[in-house]
Design a protein around this motif. Structure first.
Motif, PDB file in Angstrom:
ATOM      1  N   GLU A 564      56.197  32.949  25.702  1.00  0.00           N
ATOM      2  CA  GLU A 564      55.956  31.640  25.504  1.00  0.00           C
ATOM      3  C   GLU A 564      56.401  30.838  24.342  1.00  0.00           C
ATOM      4  O   GLU A 564      57.167  29.926  24.585  1.00  0.00           O
ATOM      5  CB  GLU A 564      54.343  31.257  25.513  1.00  0.00           C
ATOM      6  CG  GLU A 564      53.546  31.899  26.724  1.00  0.00           C
ATOM      7  CD  GLU A 564      53.888  31.206  28.048  1.00  0.00           C
ATOM      8  OE1 GLU A 564      54.419  30.008  27.925  1.00  0.00           O
ATOM      9  OE2 GLU A 564      53.663  31.747  28.971  1.00  0.00           O
ATOM     10  N   ARG A 565      56.177  31.346  23.331  1.00  0.00           N
ATOM     11  CA  ARG A 565      56.692  30.809  22.300  1.00  0.00           C
ATOM     12  C   ARG A 565      58.100  30.567  21.845  1.00  0.00           C
ATOM     13  O   ARG A 565      58.802  29.582  21.603  1.00  0.00           O
ATOM     14  CB  ARG A 565      56.095  31.296  20.868  1.00  0.00           C
ATOM     15  CG  ARG A 565      54.486  31.329  20.918  1.00  0.00           C
ATOM     16  CD  ARG A 565      53.843  31.662  19.889  1.00  0.00           C
ATOM     17  NE  ARG A 565      52.510  31.953  19.851  1.00  0.00           N
ATOM     18  CZ  ARG A 565      51.814  32.043  18.806  1.00  0.00           C
ATOM     19  NH1 ARG A 565      52.190  31.835  17.463  1.00  0.00           N
ATOM     20  NH2 ARG A 565      50.411  32.434  18.952  1.00  0.00           N
ATOM     21  N   ILE A 566      58.849  31.606  21.943  1.00  0.00           N
ATOM     22  CA  ILE A 566      60.436  31.654  21.868  1.00  0.00           C
ATOM     23  C   ILE A 566      61.040  30.816  22.847  1.00  0.00           C
ATOM     24  O   ILE A 566      61.833  29.818  22.595  1.00  0.00           O
ATOM     25  CB  ILE A 566      61.037  33.072  21.624  1.00  0.00           C
ATOM     26  CG1 ILE A 566      60.762  33.544  20.299  1.00  0.00           C
ATOM     27  CG2 ILE A 566      62.547  32.866  21.675  1.00  0.00           C
ATOM     28  CD1 ILE A 566      61.122  35.245  20.262  1.00  0.00           C
ATOM     29  N   PRO A 567      60.732  30.830  24.114  1.00  0.00           N
ATOM     30  CA  PRO A 567      61.342  30.073  25.023  1.00  0.00           C
ATOM     31  C   PRO A 567      60.902  28.550  24.692  1.00  0.00           C
ATOM     32  O   PRO A 567      61.770  27.627  24.916  1.00  0.00           O
ATOM     33  CB  PRO A 567      60.585  30.510  26.498  1.00  0.00           C
ATOM     34  CG  PRO A 567      60.324  32.057  26.052  1.00  0.00           C
ATOM     35  CD  PRO A 567      60.068  32.047  24.747  1.00  0.00           C
ATOM     36  N   ARG A 568      59.681  28.270  24.667  1.00  0.00           N
ATOM     37  CA  ARG A 568      59.229  26.951  24.403  1.00  0.00           C
ATOM     38  C   ARG A 568      60.190  26.299  23.079  1.00  0.00           C
ATOM     39  O   ARG A 568      60.364  25.156  23.179  1.00  0.00           O
ATOM     40  CB  ARG A 568      57.717  26.870  24.073  1.00  0.00           C
ATOM     41  CG  ARG A 568      57.228  25.454  24.075  1.00  0.00           C
ATOM     42  CD  ARG A 568      55.774  25.168  24.170  1.00  0.00           C
ATOM     43  NE  ARG A 568      55.227  26.173  22.873  1.00  0.00           N
ATOM     44  CZ  ARG A 568      54.266  27.387  23.369  1.00  0.00           C
ATOM     45  NH1 ARG A 568      53.912  27.717  24.693  1.00  0.00           N
ATOM     46  NH2 ARG A 568      53.732  27.855  22.263  1.00  0.00           N
ATOM     47  N   ARG A 569      60.382  27.002  22.015  1.00  0.00           N
ATOM     48  CA  ARG A 569      60.848  26.238  20.669  1.00  0.00           C
ATOM     49  C   ARG A 569      62.373  26.393  20.802  1.00  0.00           C
ATOM     50  O   ARG A 569      62.963  25.451  20.385  1.00  0.00           O
ATOM     51  CB  ARG A 569      60.178  26.973  19.531  1.00  0.00           C
ATOM     52  CG  ARG A 569      60.872  26.468  18.369  1.00  0.00           C
ATOM     53  CD  ARG A 569      59.988  26.538  17.007  1.00  0.00           C
ATOM     54  NE  ARG A 569      60.648  26.145  15.910  1.00  0.00           N
ATOM     55  CZ  ARG A 569      60.160  26.500  14.658  1.00  0.00           C
ATOM     56  NH1 ARG A 569      58.965  26.886  14.420  1.00  0.00           N
ATOM     57  NH2 ARG A 569      60.734  25.970  13.558  1.00  0.00           N
ATOM     58  N   PHE A 570      62.952  27.465  21.390  1.00  0.00           N
ATOM     59  CA  PHE A 570      64.334  27.854  21.050  1.00  0.00           C
ATOM     60  C   PHE A 570      65.086  27.782  22.355  1.00  0.00           C
ATOM     61  O   PHE A 570      66.357  27.785  22.537  1.00  0.00           O
ATOM     62  CB  PHE A 570      64.497  29.178  20.467  1.00  0.00           C
ATOM     63  CG  PHE A 570      63.894  29.495  19.108  1.00  0.00           C
ATOM     64  CD1 PHE A 570      64.938  28.798  18.039  1.00  0.00           C
ATOM     65  CD2 PHE A 570      62.882  29.796  18.797  1.00  0.00           C
ATOM     66  CE1 PHE A 570      64.282  28.829  16.699  1.00  0.00           C
ATOM     67  CE2 PHE A 570      62.143  29.835  17.583  1.00  0.00           C
ATOM     68  CZ  PHE A 570      63.028  29.379  16.436  1.00  0.00           C
ATOM     69  N   GLY A 571      64.305  27.778  23.484  1.00  0.00           N
ATOM     70  CA  GLY A 571      65.132  27.363  25.074  1.00  0.00           C
ATOM     71  C   GLY A 571      65.713  28.842  25.268  1.00  0.00           C
ATOM     72  O   GLY A 571      66.493  28.823  26.140  1.00  0.00           O
ATOM     73  N   LEU A 572      65.303  30.250  24.859  1.00  0.00           N
ATOM     74  CA  LEU A 572      65.900  31.245  25.233  1.00  0.00           C
ATOM     75  C   LEU A 572      65.070  31.700  26.492  1.00  0.00           C
ATOM     76  O   LEU A 572      63.841  31.793  26.438  1.00  0.00           O
ATOM     77  CB  LEU A 572      65.817  32.290  24.035  1.00  0.00           C
ATOM     78  CG  LEU A 572      66.503  31.775  22.862  1.00  0.00           C
ATOM     79  CD1 LEU A 572      66.274  32.681  21.519  1.00  0.00           C
ATOM     80  CD2 LEU A 572      68.065  31.582  23.068  1.00  0.00           C
ATOM     81  N   ASP A 573      65.964  32.347  27.322  1.00  0.00           N
ATOM     82  CA  ASP A 573      65.145  33.195  28.375  1.00  0.00           C
ATOM     83  C   ASP A 573      64.688  34.407  27.742  1.00  0.00           C
ATOM     84  O   ASP A 573      65.283  35.383  27.144  1.00  0.00           O
ATOM     85  CB  ASP A 573      66.443  33.477  29.360  1.00  0.00           C
ATOM     86  CG  ASP A 573      65.742  34.247  30.617  1.00  0.00           C
ATOM     87  OD1 ASP A 573      65.555  35.301  30.609  1.00  0.00           O
ATOM     88  OD2 ASP A 573      65.389  33.421  31.538  1.00  0.00           O
ATOM     89  N   PRO A 574      63.238  34.638  28.428  1.00  0.00           N
ATOM     90  CA  PRO A 574      62.492  35.592  27.524  1.00  0.00           C
ATOM     91  C   PRO A 574      63.209  37.199  28.317  1.00  0.00           C
ATOM     92  O   PRO A 574      62.887  38.053  27.492  1.00  0.00           O
ATOM     93  CB  PRO A 574      60.924  35.665  28.244  1.00  0.00           C
ATOM     94  CG  PRO A 574      61.213  34.723  29.395  1.00  0.00           C
ATOM     95  CD  PRO A 574      62.299  33.946  29.259  1.00  0.00           C
ATOM     96  N   ARG A 575      63.750  37.320  29.299  1.00  0.00           N
ATOM     97  CA  ARG A 575      64.163  38.466  29.975  1.00  0.00           C
ATOM     98  C   ARG A 575      65.698  38.842  29.166  1.00  0.00           C
ATOM     99  O   ARG A 575      65.942  39.900  28.841  1.00  0.00           O
ATOM    100  CB  ARG A 575      64.210  38.614  31.506  1.00  0.00           C
ATOM    101  CG  ARG A 575      62.711  38.875  31.760  1.00  0.00           C
ATOM    102  CD  ARG A 575      62.827  39.242  33.262  1.00  0.00           C
ATOM    103  NE  ARG A 575      62.985  38.023  34.166  1.00  0.00           N
ATOM    104  CZ  ARG A 575      62.993  37.894  35.217  1.00  0.00           C
ATOM    105  NH1 ARG A 575      62.423  39.171  36.054  1.00  0.00           N
ATOM    106  NH2 ARG A 575      63.252  36.914  36.213  1.00  0.00           N
TER     107      ARG A 575
END
Length: 757
Positions: A564-575
């Motif tokens: 949740e947090r990294i994708p939301r703030r940095f737009g990175l794909d979690p996988r």
């Protein structure tokens, strides 16, 4: 029809089934809810055939049973306060179903490779209740089934016979307490000789069968009657002790330590172990050699030790040292032009090509690599190793040199190719390693190269480094590049550190952090950690600490940060872009537990999504996975320990799972081979060596106290290109920063090359 083509599983030696006691329950296994691979304890749901669609819970040792199989269970009835009525299993056997409906479900379950639900329907429609007898006794008649040709018929026949043979081995092994996964591997190694070898030469299994160590082989030996103090057992235990030491990075053990460790494992007198060690040395099962003792912290030489090696490591160490000396002293020089080059003009030309001027340290490294036949370049992040390597390659190519680029992992090789603009390969692929570990390229068939550059050289273990150096032609230049402060190789040896400690090997260490890199919190904190200072965790845009004390809470927060947090703030794909790096595999915040939590969040099961349960793991399309053993038979040039990828296909009929690797190759795995794969949403820091990820999340908890060391944390942080998030306690972080690694491994390469004291 017969109900005994597949004999019973858990109650005795094949051909001599144990007497069954207790209540009996006949049922079809519908699904496995939970399974413990260590002891076989299973929670499953079965259909008793009483109608109504209700399933019954059974609990007990059910390793080897597959969904769709008809089981005859012995045990007793019980009641669970939360889950209600259950059948508690003591033993079971597999029986073939006798009804048309049961046969249809059995064949359609995916148990027999080549038969899925549709083909099962056709077979049962054609042969009715005789379907299984036809497959068992007259498989050629399957061609009568519409749409079922000779190729599919032969596949089904082979799968049926293999199932029967595996079941026989499984019955025998489970009768002496061994679970299904090792049974399948034993069958694949020895086929019809399996039971004979297990009965008469059980310790062979530890050497021949991947995943079976001495402890499992010892349990088998005990079950088949080999005495506790048998010399066969003690010698196998000595070799196991050395093998365990190699798994921990050591090329040898001092004899006194080996005897002490073996006594603890074997529980036999030291005198017996010492006598068996003498015999083992005479039989050339091990090699003994006097070696200088380790250098003490004060710089003095320690007392000599009597080193005991497993034969392959002794040969490799002598060979590697000899080959490096031969390269250093070779009369020919394939880059001889650089000994008389006008370096002012050469460096000016390089500046015009790259637009960047080399710092003095970098210039020295470039000159060294192009004028010395073996050289080492080391340094931390932000110190310009990458640009230095690019400069070396640019100048060599400008002189029409043949440059070969390699790295231990696929990710590192890709990065090296992007950096230099040339082609790069993993060391395994470069050498074209074959089954058994032999290389297509060696001293008799060397690489066509004037310059060989090996990046991420801290990952090179002794055996792989020896194979690589053997393939470098005389007169060619060999440049090792790596960060010596990272964790050493997973395999035995400390090749990069030993090369830096050896007097004859030229080296340059880059120490200046460039101004642009100084703006990175990741780079700055990596150097702070390496110097024993705590990282800055406030006010940075790319380095964060989420404090939490309990390991279970850290695990939950890690999942939230990734999903949740990294994708939301940095737009990175979690996988694709985020990698969790854990200090250890076990524990509530270890890689094993985190993989379960991350899979549930990122790739949850859902209707219509194919999945396959194997050995306590569930594989789904979209899963992030990693190879956990070398397999030279897979793909175009083998698939190797640490290779990552994503599951892109899962075929329950052909019983195959397809992985798209990080080297852009599609690799098919039979379901029986899935013990070669592990989920990789989270991996241990050791397994991350040689890889880089846009973002790294590191759970640091006191539950991993013994693993919290400076080089471990430093390695984790240096795996990140853009972002590091630490999740855990400040106390654990402080422990990791303060604690220096226990010390040097037992290796002799630096001594054989001429150690710098």
């Amino acid at each position: 029809m017969s109900t005994g083509a597949f004999p019973g599983a858990a109650g005795g030696i094949a051909g001599a089934p144990a007497e069954r006691v207790g209540a009996r329950l006949d049922a079809v296994l519908e699904r496995v809810t939970y399974q413990n691979d260590d002891n076989g304890w299973t929670v499953a749901r079965v259909d008793t055939g009483r109608g109504g669609g209700d399933l019954l819970t059974v609990v007990g040792p059910l390793l080897g049973a597959q969904p769709g199989e008809s089981l005859r269970l012995w045990g007793r009835w019980g009641s669970h306060p939360q889950y209600g009525r259950q059948f508690l299993v003591d033993s079971y056997e597999t029986v073939l179903p006798a009804t048309v409906q049961g046969i249809r479900r059995y064949l359609g379950s995916g148990l027999i490779k080549g038969i899925g639900p549709r083909i099962a329907d056709r077979i049962v429609e054609h042969f009715g209740a005789d379907a299984l007898d036809v497959i068992e006794q007259d498989v050629a008649r399957l061609i009568e089934v519409p749409g079922l040709g000779p190729k599919r018929r032969d596949l089904i026949a082979a799968a049926w016979e293999e199932q029967k043979a595996i079941k026989e081995v499984m019955v025998f092994l489970q009768g002496i307490g061994i679970s299904t996964s090792p049974a399948v591997r034993i069958w694949k190694q020895y086929a019809e000789r399996s039971i004979d070898i297990v009965r008469n030469e059980p310790y062979r299994l530890a050497a021949d069968v991947w995943g079976i160590g001495f402890k499992t082989a010892d349990a088998i030996a005990r079950a088949v009657g080999i005495p506790h103090d048998s010399p066969q057992r003690v010698k196998a235990g000595l070799q196991f002790t050395l093998s365990e030491a190699a798994d921990n990075g050591n090329c040898y053990l001092p004899q006194d330590q080996l005897v002490t460790d073996a006594v603890a494992i074997l529980d036999v007198p030291p005198g017996l172990v010492a006598r068996c060690l003498d015999e083992l040395a005479e039989e050339e099962g091990v090699v003994r050699e006097e070696m200088p003792g380790p250098v003490t912290p004060s710089g003095s030489q320690g007392d000599p030790v009597r080193a005991v090696y497993l034969v392959p490591f002794h040969r490799a160490e002598i060979s590697l040292a000899g080959r490096i000396r031969a390269l250093l002293n070779a009369p020919d020089d394939r880059l001889g032009a650089f000994r008389s080059v006008d370096w002012g003009r050469a460096l000016a030309w390089l500046h015009s090509r790259t637009g960047t001027e080399l710092a003095p340290e970098q210039e020295a490294a470039v000159r060294l690599a192009l004028t010395e036949k073996v050289a080492v370049l080391t340094g931390g992040p932000g110190c310009g190793k990458s640009f230095t390597v690019r400069s070396v390659v640019e100048l060599a190519v400008a002189r029409k040199a043949k440059v070969v680029l390699a790295a231990p992992t696929g990710r590192a090789a890709k990065r090296l190719a992007e950096l230099t603009g040339g082609e790069a390969a993993t060391v395994h692929r470069l050498l074209e390693l074959k089954p058994g570990g032999d290389a297509a390229y060696d001293q008799d068939r060397p690489l066509d190269a004037d310059l060989v550059v090996v990046d991420e050289a801290s990952m090179l273990d002794l055996l792989l480094a020896n194979k690589l150096v053997k393939a470098v032609p005389p007169g060619a230049h060999l440049l090792f590049v790596g960060d010596v402060d990272q964790l050493p190789s997973v395999g035995a040896g400390e090749v990069l550190r030993d090369l830096l400690a050896a007097q004859p090997v030229p080296r340059v260490r880059l120490t200046r952090v460039f101004r642009q890199a100084q703006k990175s919190g990741v780079v700055t904190n990596a150097h702070r950690i390496n110097a024993g200072r705590p990282p800055v965790t406030d006010g940075l845009a790319d380095f964060f600490l989420f404090p939490v004390e309990e390991a279970e809470d850290a695990a939950k927060l890690t999942v939230d940060v990734v999903a949740e947090r990294i994708p939301r703030r940095f737009g990175l794909d979690p996988r694709r872009d985020v990698q969790v790096l854990a200090p250890m595999h076990r524990g509530p915040a270890g890689a094993g537990a985190l993989n379960l939590l991350l899979q549930q969040t990122l790739t949850p099961g859902r209707p219509g999504l194919a999945e396959k349960r194997f050995g306590g793991r569930t594989f789904r399309v979209g899963d992030k996975v990693t190879q956990i053993r070398n397999n030279y038979d897979k793909g175009s040039s083998g698939v190797f320990n640490g290779t990552g990828g994503v599951v892109t296909g899962l075929d329950p009929v052909d019983q195959t799972l397809t992985v798209r690797t990080e080297e852009d190759e599609n690799i098919a795995y039979d379901f029986a081979e899935l013990d070669e794969l592990a989920h990789a949403y989270a991996v241990t820091i050791h397994r991350s060596q040689g890889s880089e990820y846009p973002a790294v999340v590191v759970p640091l908890t006191t539950s991993a106290w013994m693993m919290l060391q400076r080089n471990l944390l430093y390695t984790a942080v240096t795996r990140a290109k853009k972002l590091v998030v630490l999740v855990g306690s400040r106390r654990a972080l402080g422990q990791a920063v303060r604690t220096v690694s226990a010390g040097k491994r037992w290796t002799g390469l630096d001594h054989r090359l001429g150690r710098v004291n």
